[in-house]
Design a protein around this motif. Structure first.
Motif, mmCIF file in Angstrom:
data_model
loop_
_atom_site.group_PDB
_atom_site.id
_atom_site.type_symbol
_atom_site.label_atom_id
_atom_site.label_comp_id
_atom_site.label_asym_id
_atom_site.label_seq_id
_atom_site.Cartn_x
_atom_site.Cartn_y
_atom_site.Cartn_z
ATOM 1 N N GLN A 177 0.829 -1.206 0.000
ATOM 2 C CA GLN A 177 0.000 0.000 0.000
ATOM 3 C C GLN A 177 0.864 1.257 0.000
ATOM 4 N N GLN A 180 2.214 1.831 -3.363
ATOM 5 C CA GLN A 180 1.163 2.353 -4.241
ATOM 6 C C GLN A 180 0.902 3.826 -3.960
ATOM 7 N N ASN A 436 -7.062 1.013 -5.564
ATOM 8 C CA ASN A 436 -5.956 1.093 -6.524
ATOM 9 C C ASN A 436 -6.263 2.011 -7.707
#
Length: 483
Positions: A177, A180, A436
């Motif tokens: 995460q 990302q 996402n």
């Protein structure tokens, strides 16, 4: 001749040493023993000092039983004394006073046998038999208690292993995460606040991994101490298949489990034997009211260096023995000369040899109420053991009913937590996909991930709680603990 290693060869040497080190570590890791629950129990029962202490107590009770049996045999003892006397002393051989220095010896052997003493010794043998049986059951009780501790520690290791794996997975997700978030921040789709939140989740996940790893180390150490093996020993444990226990909660009737446990559980037998031994103690105490009758016999002899033996008496003419009062004439009588010699040691022992046989009767008339107090104490001790036995039965009944209820509750909890985890897992998968592509903010994503992780931990806890509760029932039924 010196060996020279070139600079270019040094990296190769370092690589070789690193390979050897890694290979050695890998071999040690592969060589770690995988311990099943049966093996852990076996090692614990063989090594644990509590079992050895209980066994030594059993051996002591066995020796007490043998001693009480031997107490029925006659006693045999010998005695001897040697003295040198100075001045006026009583000669033990002649029973006369002697003013000269002399030496004396007294010796003998005696035996006695108790014919009757209120059956105290017979009852003591019976009590010691019961106490020996009680200590034998105590060994079983100690083993049973250790088995339950091993099961608990073994389950704790399994739980901590799964908890650590779940924490590592959570850390992996948190790191992904964060990666990302950094990529989305570069293209302007996320803010610094989102990045800070992701870093916070990674830090929290790392702390959870550290906590879980420490808990796993402690649980391994606890089981190693129970097995009484070196704390540095490296080993692995085998995880059972939880599917074997899914329907087990519905096959136990608490009353039947209690009835079976009464006939098998060593705690109950131990309490019953101690009660019987205390009851026999009353008979032993009552024996003090009765007379005691014993038979005795002995041999004895003595010697004195001051004793002489006459060997002959010879006439030695005549000697004056008096005068006539009126005429003053001398009255003579024959004179005798006595010839003696030292009385030899061997001859004195033979000549002074004596024997005796006797019977002794002792009748208790008054002893400060000692016998009555002993009987009362024995009765109180018996009642205490009766109460302790009933408490043991009541506690067993309580824990068995509780264990059966806990097993049913654990079954329901495991099913519920499994459903909850599957639902949370699916929900997180959907939110992760939306996150996402920027359709879900970091707070919702973090909340969903936390809920999934919490649901997984709850399911792990419920799984091992179900396994443990099932094994507790087997423990009370005296079954072999297997997975």
């Amino acid at each position: 001749m010196k060996t020279i290693i070139s600079y270019n060869a040094f990296p190769k040497l370092l690589l070789a040493l690193t390979f050897v080190f890694i290979t050695t570590i890998a071999q040690k890791t592969v060589a770690q023993e995988v311990i099943t629950i049966q093996r852990a129990i076996e090692v614990t029962l063989n090594n644990n000092l509590q079992v050895k202490q209980a066994k030594l107590t059993e051996n002591l009770s066995d020796e007490n039983l043998n001693q009480s049996k031997n107490a029925l045999l006659p006693t045999l003892s010998g005695n001897g004394s040697f003295n040198t006397n100075f001045g006026r002393s009583l000669d033990p051989s002649t029973q006369s006073f002697n003013s000269q220095q002399f030496s004396s010896f007294n010796g003998g052997i005696s035996t006695s046998v108790l014919l009757f003493q209120g059956l105290q010794k017979i009852n003591q043998i019976k009590q010691n038999k019961l106490l020996l049986s009680a200590d034998q059951k105590n060994v079983e009780k100690v083993k049973n208690d250790l088995i339950l501790q091993v099961i608990t520690s073994y389950m704790q290791i399994l739980y901590n292993k799964d908890f650590l794996e779940a924490a590592k997975q959570q850390l992996s997700v948190a790191k992904k995460q964060l990666e990302q978030q950094e990529k989305l921040l570069e293209v302007g789709n996320k803010t610094l606040a989102d990045l800070a939140e992701s870093k916070s989740l990674v830090a929290t996940a790392e702390l959870d991994v550290t906590t879980a790893d420490n808990a796993l180390i402690i649980s391994y150490l606890t089981l190693a101490q129970l097995m009484d093996i070196p704390s540095s020993t490296r080993y692995m444990v085998k995880a059972p298949d939880v599917s074997n226990f899914k329907e087990s909660a519905f096959i136990y009737d608490p009353e039947q489990v209690y009835a079976d446990a009464l006939a098998l559980f060593p705690d109950i037998k131990l309490a019953g034997l101690r009660t019987e031994a205390a009851k026999k103690g009353i008979d032993i105490a009552k024996g003090s009211y009765y007379p005691s009758l014993s038979l005795g016999a002995g041999l004895n002899t003595n010697y004195s260096s001051g004793r002489e033996r006459v060997i002959s008496i010879q006439e030695n003419g005549y000697k004056e023995i008096g005068r006539i009062r009126t005429t003053k004439e001398v009255v003579e009588g024959p004179d005798f000369k006595t010839f003696s010699e030292n009385y030899k040691f061997k001859d004195q022992l033979t000549d002074n040899f004596g024997q005796y046989v006797g019977i002794s009767l002792q009748i208790p008339i008054f002893n400060g109420f000692t016998a009555r107090s002993g009987v009362r104490k024995a009765k109180i001790n018996y009642m205490q053991n009766q109460t302790e036995e009933q408490l043991t039965r009541n506690n067993l009944n309580k824990v068995i009913y509780q264990a059966v209820a806990d097993l049913k509750a654990a079954q329901s909890t495991f099913e519920s937590t499994t459903k909850t985890f599957n639902a949370r897992k699916e929900a997180f998968s959907v939110i992760e996909q939306r996150y996402n592509v920027g359709l879900v903010n970091s707070l919702d994503y973090s909340t969903s991930q936390t809920n999934k992780n919490k649901a997984e931990i709850d399911m792990i806890r419920a799984k091992y709680d179900l396994l443990f509760k099932a094994k507790v029932i087997d423990y009370y039924l005296g079954k072999q603990i297997v997975f």
